[in-house]
Write an enzyme that holds these catalytic residues in place. Structure first.
Site, mmCIF file in Angstrom:
data_model
loop_
_atom_site.group_PDB
_atom_site.id
_atom_site.type_symbol
_atom_site.label_atom_id
_atom_site.label_comp_id
_atom_site.label_asym_id
_atom_site.label_seq_id
_atom_site.Cartn_x
_atom_site.Cartn_y
_atom_site.Cartn_z
ATOM 1 N N GLU A 8 0.827 -1.206 0.000
ATOM 2 C CA GLU A 8 0.000 0.000 0.000
ATOM 3 C C GLU A 8 0.861 1.256 0.000
ATOM 4 O O GLU A 8 0.552 2.240 -0.666
ATOM 5 C CB GLU A 8 -0.970 0.019 1.179
ATOM 6 C CG GLU A 8 -1.849 1.249 1.152
ATOM 7 C CD GLU A 8 -3.267 1.031 1.605
ATOM 8 O OE1 GLU A 8 -4.014 2.021 1.565
ATOM 9 O OE2 GLU A 8 -3.628 -0.085 1.993
ATOM 10 N N THR A 9 1.961 1.222 0.715
ATOM 11 C CA THR A 9 2.894 2.351 0.726
ATOM 12 C C THR A 9 3.418 2.621 -0.679
ATOM 13 O O THR A 9 3.428 3.763 -1.148
ATOM 14 C CB THR A 9 4.073 2.048 1.670
ATOM 15 O OG1 THR A 9 3.565 1.941 3.004
ATOM 16 C CG2 THR A 9 5.147 3.115 1.594
#
Length: 137
Positions: free
Chosen positions: A63-64
């Site tokens: 997600e980062t």
């Protein structure tokens, strides 16, 4: 090249320093014309109680990376938010670091879809993730 913002790796890493990203030890390591790479240690911050890389840590790395890639493809005044993340774990990892490679599957004015493949230290695929994002602004 897909990027609309001109940021260096140092700038990306400084942006993330005092966040969950920094706490997990995630470091952006490469920006190519259509991909973004990062590493994350497999250590006490990212292990589950049984001594293996926590699936949630892999999802956080994915997600980062997808969110940062989305930000890099957005224009000034826009922001990007994740709307769905999935992760398929292929093999256990007990030591590392792991390396993620993020590439676009779809980029439009209002939505994006990113594939993030995470490899163990020997280069074997250990996780395949997909992140969908919405572009706001």
């Amino acid at each position: 090249m897909i990027w609309k913002r001109d940021l260096t790796l140092d700038q990306l890493n400084r942006m993330a320093a005092d966040t969950l990203v920094g706490h997990l030890g995630i470091v952006f390591t490469r920006i190519e014309d259509d991909s973004l790479e990062a590493q994350m240690p497999v250590d006490s911050r990212t292990l589950q109680p049984f001594g293996l890389l926590h699936g949630g840590a892999s999802a956080a790395l994915a997600e980062t990376m997808g969110s940062m890639a989305g930000f890099l493809t957005s224009r000034e005044g826009q922001s990007v938010v994740g709307t769905e993340v999935s992760a398929t774990h292929h093999r256990a990892v007990a030591q590392g670091p792991v390396r993620g490679v993020c590439t676009p599957l779809h980029i439009s004015r209002s939505s994006q879809c990113w594939e993030i493949v995470i490899y163990d230290a020997s280069g074997k695929r250990c996780c395949t993730s997909r992140l969908s994002t919405a572009v706001i602004g």
